[in-house]
Design a protein around this motif. Structure first.
Motif, PDB file in Angstrom:
ATOM      1  N   ALA A  59       0.811  -1.218   0.000  1.00 47.29           N
ATOM      2  CA  ALA A  59       0.000   0.000   0.000  1.00 47.29           C
ATOM      3  C   ALA A  59       0.842   1.265   0.000  1.00 47.29           C
ATOM      4  O   ALA A  59       0.403   2.315  -0.490  1.00 47.29           O
ATOM      5  N   ARG A  60       2.042   1.197   0.539  1.00 47.30           N
ATOM      6  CA  ARG A  60       2.815   2.420   0.786  1.00 47.30           C
ATOM      7  C   ARG A  60       3.124   3.243  -0.462  1.00 47.30           C
ATOM      8  O   ARG A  60       3.195   4.485  -0.374  1.00 47.30           O
ATOM      9  N   PRO A  61       3.311   2.633  -1.655  1.00 45.57           N
ATOM     10  CA  PRO A  61       3.559   3.489  -2.833  1.00 45.57           C
ATOM     11  C   PRO A  61       2.411   4.438  -3.146  1.00 45.57           C
ATOM     12  O   PRO A  61       2.613   5.432  -3.859  1.00 45.57           O
ATOM     13  N   TYR A  62       1.219   4.167  -2.629  1.00 44.04           N
ATOM     14  CA  TYR A  62       0.049   4.984  -2.937  1.00 44.04           C
ATOM     15  C   TYR A  62      -0.302   5.956  -1.806  1.00 44.04           C
ATOM     16  O   TYR A  62      -1.293   6.683  -1.911  1.00 44.04           O
ATOM     17  N   LEU A  63       0.481   5.970  -0.764  1.00 42.72           N
ATOM     18  CA  LEU A  63       0.161   6.766   0.414  1.00 42.72           C
ATOM     19  C   LEU A  63       1.035   8.013   0.485  1.00 42.72           C
ATOM     20  O   LEU A  63       2.205   7.997   0.103  1.00 42.72           O
ATOM     21  N   ASP A  64       0.460   9.086   1.024  1.00 42.13           N
ATOM     22  CA  ASP A  64       1.215  10.319   1.241  1.00 42.13           C
ATOM     23  C   ASP A  64       1.741  10.416   2.665  1.00 42.13           C
ATOM     24  O   ASP A  64       2.705  11.147   2.914  1.00 42.13           O
ATOM     25  N   ALA A  65       1.132   9.708   3.604  1.00 42.39           N
ATOM     26  CA  ALA A  65       1.588   9.729   4.995  1.00 42.39           C
ATOM     27  C   ALA A  65       1.100   8.480   5.699  1.00 42.39           C
ATOM     28  O   ALA A  65       0.022   7.951   5.395  1.00 42.39           O
ATOM     29  N   VAL A  66       1.912   8.009   6.645  1.00 42.98           N
ATOM     30  CA  VAL A  66       1.578   6.830   7.441  1.00 42.98           C
ATOM     31  C   VAL A  66       1.595   7.201   8.912  1.00 42.98           C
ATOM     32  O   VAL A  66       2.581   7.758   9.413  1.00 42.98           O
ATOM     33  N   VAL A  67       0.495   6.907   9.603  1.00 43.28           N
ATOM     34  CA  VAL A  67       0.394   7.080  11.049  1.00 43.28           C
ATOM     35  C   VAL A  67       0.314   5.701  11.672  1.00 43.28           C
ATOM     36  O   VAL A  67      -0.529   4.877  11.278  1.00 43.28           O
ATOM     37  N   TRP A  68       1.187   5.434  12.640  1.00 45.13           N
ATOM     38  CA  TRP A  68       1.135   4.159  13.367  1.00 45.13           C
ATOM     39  C   TRP A  68       0.674   4.443  14.791  1.00 45.13           C
ATOM     40  O   TRP A  68       1.296   5.220  15.517  1.00 45.13           O
ATOM     41  N   ALA A  69      -0.436   3.813  15.175  1.00 48.82           N
ATOM     42  CA  ALA A  69      -0.996   3.993  16.510  1.00 48.82           C
ATOM     43  C   ALA A  69      -0.547   2.846  17.415  1.00 48.82           C
ATOM     44  O   ALA A  69      -0.706   1.671  17.069  1.00 48.82           O
ATOM     45  N   ASP A  70       0.035   3.201  18.556  1.00 52.90           N
ATOM     46  CA  ASP A  70       0.445   2.227  19.568  1.00 52.90           C
ATOM     47  C   ASP A  70      -0.487   2.324  20.766  1.00 52.90           C
ATOM     48  O   ASP A  70      -1.089   3.380  21.021  1.00 52.90           O
ATOM     49  N   ALA A  71      -0.569   1.249  21.512  1.00 47.09           N
ATOM     50  CA  ALA A  71      -1.287   1.233  22.786  1.00 47.09           C
ATOM     51  C   ALA A  71      -0.780   0.047  23.584  1.00 47.09           C
ATOM     52  O   ALA A  71      -0.347  -0.960  23.007  1.00 47.09           O
ATOM     53  N   PRO A  72      -0.803   0.125  24.915  1.00 41.68           N
ATOM     54  CA  PRO A  72      -0.384  -1.023  25.729  1.00 41.68           C
ATOM     55  C   PRO A  72      -1.221  -2.254  25.409  1.00 41.68           C
ATOM     56  O   PRO A  72      -2.418  -2.155  25.110  1.00 41.68           O
ATOM     57  N   ASP A  73      -0.589  -3.443  25.475  1.00 43.04           N
ATOM     58  CA  ASP A  73      -1.264  -4.684  25.087  1.00 43.04           C
ATOM     59  C   ASP A  73      -2.566  -4.895  25.852  1.00 43.04           C
ATOM     60  O   ASP A  73      -3.590  -5.272  25.264  1.00 43.04           O
ATOM     61  N   GLN A  74      -2.547  -4.665  27.185  1.00 42.77           N
ATOM     62  CA  GLN A  74      -3.756  -4.922  27.961  1.00 42.77           C
ATOM     63  C   GLN A  74      -4.882  -3.982  27.565  1.00 42.77           C
ATOM     64  O   GLN A  74      -6.066  -4.354  27.566  1.00 42.77           O
ATOM     65  N   ASP A  75      -4.520  -2.744  27.188  1.00 35.65           N
ATOM     66  CA  ASP A  75      -5.538  -1.796  26.740  1.00 35.65           C
ATOM     67  C   ASP A  75      -6.097  -2.196  25.388  1.00 35.65           C
ATOM     68  O   ASP A  75      -7.311  -2.060  25.130  1.00 35.65           O
TER      69      ASP A  75
END
Length: 700
Positions: A107-123
């Protein structure tokens, strides 16, 4: 067919809050843009369909949207566990795609920006079940296994432009939106958001009191992970050695008058940010979000600071009007003609202060500064109370380490420093430098070395170390910087460069040093010796010529002048020879590039600058890091004031809680330098910092 949209992917493991983040981010973007939103959960073919879902998403959704065409795709019916109806996603000015795999490699060749969301495993587990119900519980491990396998082959987080720790407290959407504005690919699309960021108003409040700066910093910013104190510890009227008023020179207190103001700030509040740059990559942290960009640091700096964004109110006496504060490391020379050397410490660390305190030592007043936001009033109330408390006389029973005597708060025995170069090896390098000069490759080579030490966990507190330094060796450009586990404690007497809001430029190089003596008569003799030294005057004048050339690149023709040549200033531990070069910035010139044209300080390289830096790389054989760089601010008023990072202790966290200390020292080598005298000058320059720590110059 519509114009190609800007496509932003929001990716992350299941339960990281991507859907809510995307919906709330879309709502904010819709204030100025047409926005389409696509959820990958609508297209996955079942609980074991992550890989197939990514393939469907790229081919039937992402590709057509990338070309500005409507995307027709087959949905998945999670009730019947079979293909559902055919749906259409229309292109828009901005398209948000969210879900696990939204930023997959295909997918990345077609994207202008990538956001990666993290969260604690238990959450994540709890949120996923709350969103999809207990019906998802039997499939959690199946889906998590697919995520694990996919990420093992495709490290999406490492390709993310923005990473955010999504605590589901409502802050992530605004932090991500601010982060996206730093991405060059998105800047044209986000012009309305950028305009709003630049359209801030300054609130400034004067208090007719000058609080104890140490107690004020501790009250307001003592618990801040990132904080800066640009500290004029050599204030106007400060008694110097033997009763002198500050530093000597062209009139009493001449050096102290150069730094009338102190600034205390952190990166708290709505607009608080911090930035670090290393080897061509810049990371900006905004709350729990971090955005990464590629490219030269000075180009980035010009984008965030290079124009006047705020006007100061009537009656406000200073050039600083909030903005960026911190340091620029020596290795940024890669952008100004030097070679590319990698440093263990970041090449630059700055914080953006949307609120700060300014102390006017000449008037004995305090100014509270804040960007006009909904939270500004609450902070101003807290700051006002902190100023009042810090202005009260300190009680005898509260005079703890911050107010104590020499070495207060430090370990009883000073750190055991080691030198990178022994006396023999440093003198040998001096001889090599003189050979380069004889060959015509340089006129003057500012050769440096470094002293290092390690202390066990709890062995040295950087804050207390700085307080000991400022008591022992007050200076007009002293500073304390804290950026997480990296601290900088500096008692610099030397201005690198000032650019005023109206375009006035000034550099004040120091070349020539003598150690102070407790006996007034001998001390006066050392001062006269420095003043009349042909060698020291030659060193100073060579650097003056170099800086005249540096300033001329962006100066109004004919405006470069030398208003002071080879004046002597006296500090607590040394006499110094100082000159002043003035110029005027050409209207419309990029201010960050004007700083870059002078960086690093010629007093720390020698002349000519570029060829001499190459010689220094070979002779020194190691990066300098913070040392030899610059410390100061880049104000929203368009002004900057930067000191040379000398007499500077760098404190960083080591393994197992240990503390690592670094102190750079050096001197200018000319054809007629005496290796023994140059080595003694290195010892002299180290004395102020080492003595404050209760440490000795290493033997050998």
């Amino acid at each position: 067919m519509s114009p190609a949209p800007v496509i932003i992917a929001i990716d992350g493991r299941s339960g990281a809050g991507k859907t809510t983040l995307a919906i709330e981010l879309a709502a904010r973007l819709r204030e100025h843009h047409k926005v389409s939103l696509f959820h990958l959960e609508d297209i996955y073919p079942g609980w074991n369909g992550l890989a197939a879902g990514i393939e469907r998403y790229v081919s039937t959704v992402l590709k057509p949207l990338h070309h500005g065409d409507p995307a027709e795709w087959v949905s998945w019916d999670w009730t019947r566990h079979y293909d559902g109806d055919t749906r259409t996603t229309q292109p828009a000015e901005i398209v948000l795609v969210e879900g696990v795999g939204a930023a997959a490699e295909s997918a990345r060749p077609y994207l202008d920006a990538v956001v990666w969301a993290d969260a604690p495993d238990q959450d994540r587990h709890r949120r996923a079940l709350a969103r999809d119900g207990e019906g998802y519980a039997p499939y959690w491990d199946l889906w998590a296994g697919q995520e694990q396998e996919w990420l093992a082959a495709d490290d999406v987080p490492s390709h993310a432009d923005v990473r955010v720790l999504n605590l589901a407290d409502g802050t992530a959407p605004e932090q991500v939106l601010q982060s996206l504005q730093y991405l060059p690919a998105l800047a044209p699309a986000l012009l309305p958001e950028l305009a709003a960021r630049h359209g801030q108003q300054l609130r400034a409040e004067r208090i007719d009191a000058e609080p104890d700066a140490v107690r004020l910093f501790e009250r307001l910013f003592g618990g801040s992970a990132n904080a800066v104190w640009l500290d004029s510890s050599l204030k106007p009227g400060t008694p110097g050695p033997h009763g002198a008023d500050g530093a000597g020179g062209d009139g009493p207190g001449a050096a102290a008058e150069r730094s009338r103001f102190s600034v205390l700030a952190d990166d708290g509040g709505r607009f608080g940010q911090s930035v670090r740059h290393s080897s061509g990559r810049t990371w900006v942290s905004i709350g729990n979000a971090t955005v990464r960009t590629e490219g030269p640091f000075f180009r980035w700096l010009d984008g965030v600071w290079g124009r006047r964004a705020l006007r100061t109110p009537d009656g406000y006496p200073a050039e600083f009007a909030l903005g960026w504060l911190g340091y620029l490391g020596y290795e940024l020379k890669r952008e100004t003609g030097g070679s590319d050397v990698t440093s263990d410490s970041p090449d630059a660390c700055l914080l953006f202060a949307g609120r700060a305190v300014l102390l006017d030592h000449l008037e004995g007043t305090t100014w509270l500064l804040a960007l006009d936001t909904a939270e500004a009033g609450e902070w101003l109330d807290a700051a006002r109370a902190a100023v009042a408390a810090a202005a009260e006389p300190a009680r005898a029973d509260s005079a703890g380490p911050a107010a104590g005597g020499k070495g207060a708060g430090l370990q009883s025995a000073g750190p055991d420093f080691a030198a990178r170069d022994s006396e023999v090896s440093y003198k040998a390098k001096i001889t090599e430098a003189q050979h380069e000069i004889a060959e015509g490759n340089s006129y003057e080579i500012c050769l440096t070395t470094v002293l290092t030490a390690k202390t066990p966990a709890g062995g040295l507190d950087p804050w207390q170390a700085y307080l000991a330094l400022r008591r022992r060796n007050p200076a007009p450009f002293a500073s304390f910087l804290r950026f997480g586990e990296l601290s900088v404690a500096s008692t610099s007497p030397e201005r690198f460069l000032r650019v005023a809001a109206d375009g006035g430029m000034r550099a004040e190089p120091i070349k020539g040093t003598r150690r102070r003596d407790a006996d007034p008569e001998r001390d006066a003799g050392l001062r006269r010796e420095l003043e009349s030294s042909p060698k020291d005057r030659a060193e100073n004048i060579m650097i003056v010529d170099l800086l005249r050339n540096d300033l001329s690149h962006f100066a109004v023709p004919g405006s470069v002048s030398v208003s002071r040549l080879c004046a002597i200033e006296s500090y607590a531990t040394v006499h110094q020879m100082v000159s002043t070069i003035d110029a005027r910035l050409r209207p419309g010139m990029p201010r960050a590039e004007a700083v870059a044209a002078c960086f690093p300080a010629g007093s720390m390289t020698g002349a000519p600058k570029v060829s001499t830096m190459a010689i220094l790389d070979r002779l020194e054989g190691a990066p300098r890091g913070v040392y030899s760089g610059a410390i100061g601010y880049f104000s929203l008023s368009g002004a900057t004031d930067l000191a040379v990072a000398i007499r500077t202790l760098v404190v960083s966290a080591g393994p197992a809680g240990a503390t690592e200390l670094s102190l750079g020292v050096g001197g200018a080598i000319t054809a007629d330098s005496s290796p023994q005298e140059e080595y003694e000058e290195v010892r002299t320059k180290a004395f102020g910092v080492l003595s404050a720590l209760g440490a000795d110059f290493p033997a050998g």
